[in-house]
Design an enzyme around this catalytic site. Structure first.
Site, short mmCIF file in Angstrom:
data_model
loop_
_atom_site.label_atom_id
_atom_site.label_comp_id
_atom_site.label_asym_id
_atom_site.label_seq_id
_atom_site.Cartn_x
_atom_site.Cartn_y
_atom_site.Cartn_z
CB ALA A 244 -0.93 -0.02 1.21
CG HIS A 245 -1.18 5.02 0.52
ND1 HIS A 245 -2.17 5.95 0.36
CD2 HIS A 245 -1.46 4.40 1.69
CE1 HIS A 245 -2.99 5.91 1.38
NE2 HIS A 245 -2.59 4.97 2.20
CG ASN A 246 2.88 7.33 1.81
OD1 ASN A 246 1.70 7.59 1.61
ND2 ASN A 246 3.86 8.06 1.33
#
Length: 342
Positions: free
Chosen positions: A244-246
């Site tokens: 997922a993001h980051n």
């Protein structure tokens, strides 16, 4: 396996190891111990398969020093401290000589922006798309139907298999391998709730991937919301993984198939994540953490070690004791009921 044929003496010259007998034996392929034929080379790393040493038809077997006498008694052997590592290097050496060579150049059906930068010896496959300001490093291979979006970068000697998408502004370093169906740089899952429904949070970061990274088929790595999602050098991701993001994954960490990591989690260096494991968001895992298959990680892990269990997870030895106890709960309940009746 292929038409490649090589003398054992050539293997030793290229890869090292101590050869016991049979320098002139010709090898035509690599095979498991139980399937090897007369022209095959096999390896024995797991003691579980030691019984197969006496029955294998392999022309040569790669073994550790402890099995040198047993292996040489049946035929040629290569003795090395780490047979599995030797086997890995042998497969690379063999593949370099047996797989079709890259075809340099741009296929006529590919679409390459005049504002893209292509290095020397690049291969761009059929129907691939290279958008404006993308950079393709020297000797990189872009497979059929791949899309390298605007401002994305592919490092030298990196190979994208057919149907890979590298999103705008995303970067992968040198000597990477990205298998078919991978999407790098799709939007992260970010929405703000409101009385009228969910409001999309635009994902303004990118994905930064280091050198020597391999990404399995149909794995997805989301771009960051503001800063980048980061995959450091040497990371190995299996098929069907969600990052997922980051998320930030440290050097030389390996993750098995169907694992998922939620947003803004940091995973340290030299970790292993078992298949179908889940790691929730905003956690930190220290260097050297090993997560067993199907484990759900719900809190940060500050110390290296092996961790297991779905609900809740814990240090592996403790989980094994509790799991053994859990299997006895039905019997324990019956005993308690019998005591209550007395």
């Amino acid at each position: 396996m292929s038409s490649t044929t090589v003398a054992l003496s050539e293997l030793i010259a290229a890869l090292g190891g101590d050869l016991l007998g049979g320098a002139d034996i010709r090898i035509t392929g690599i095979a498991p111990l139980d399937e090897a034929g007369e022209g095959s080379i096999a390896f024995l790393a797991n003691p579980r398969y030691q019984a197969q040493l006496a029955t294998t038809r392999a022309a040569c077997v790669i073994v550790a020093p402890a099995l040198a006498d047993a292996a040489s008694a049946r035929g040629a052997a290569i003795v090395t401290p780490d047979p599995y590592l030797y086997f890995a290097r042998l497969t690379q050496w063999w593949a370099a000589r047996s797989r079709p060579a890259a075809t340099e150049g741009v296929h006529p059906s590919a679409i390459v922006s005049p504002d893209a930068t292509l290095g020397q010896g690049v291969e761009i496959g059929p129907l691939a798309v290279i958008e404006a300001h993308a950079v393709i490093g020297d000797h990189a291979r872009i497979g059929a139907h791949c899309i390298v979006e605007r401002g994305a970068a592919v490092g030298e000697h990196t190979r994208l298999a057919p149907r890979v998408v590298l999103g705008h502004g995303c970067r992968i370093g040198a000597r990477g391998i990205v298998h078919s169906g991978v999407v790098i740089g799709a939007d992260g899952f970010g929405f703000a709730p409101s009385k009228d429904g969910y409001v999309k949070i635009e994902q303004l970061g990118a994905v930064t991937i280091g050198d020597d990274v391999e990404i399995g088929a149909n794995t997805c790595i989301d771009r960051g919301a503001l800063s980048d999602t980061v995959i450091e050098d040497g990371v190995k991701l299996d098929n069907l993984i969600q990052i997922a993001h980051n998320v930030h994954i440290g050097r030389n960490t390996a993750m098995a198939g169907c694992a998922a990591v939620a947003g803004s989690t940091t995973i340290g260096a030299n970790c292993t994540i078992g298949g179908a494991a889940n790691i929730i968001g905003h956690l930190t895992l220290a260097d050297g953490v090993h997560i067993s298959a199907a484990t759900t990680v719900t809190r940060s892990i500050p110390l290296p070690g092996v961790y297991s269990g779905p609900h809740p997870f814990e240090e592996n030895s403790s989980w094994q004791k509790n799991a053994a106890t859990l299997r006895q709960l039905h019997t324990l309940r019956d005993r308690v009921r019998a005591l209550e009746k007395k």
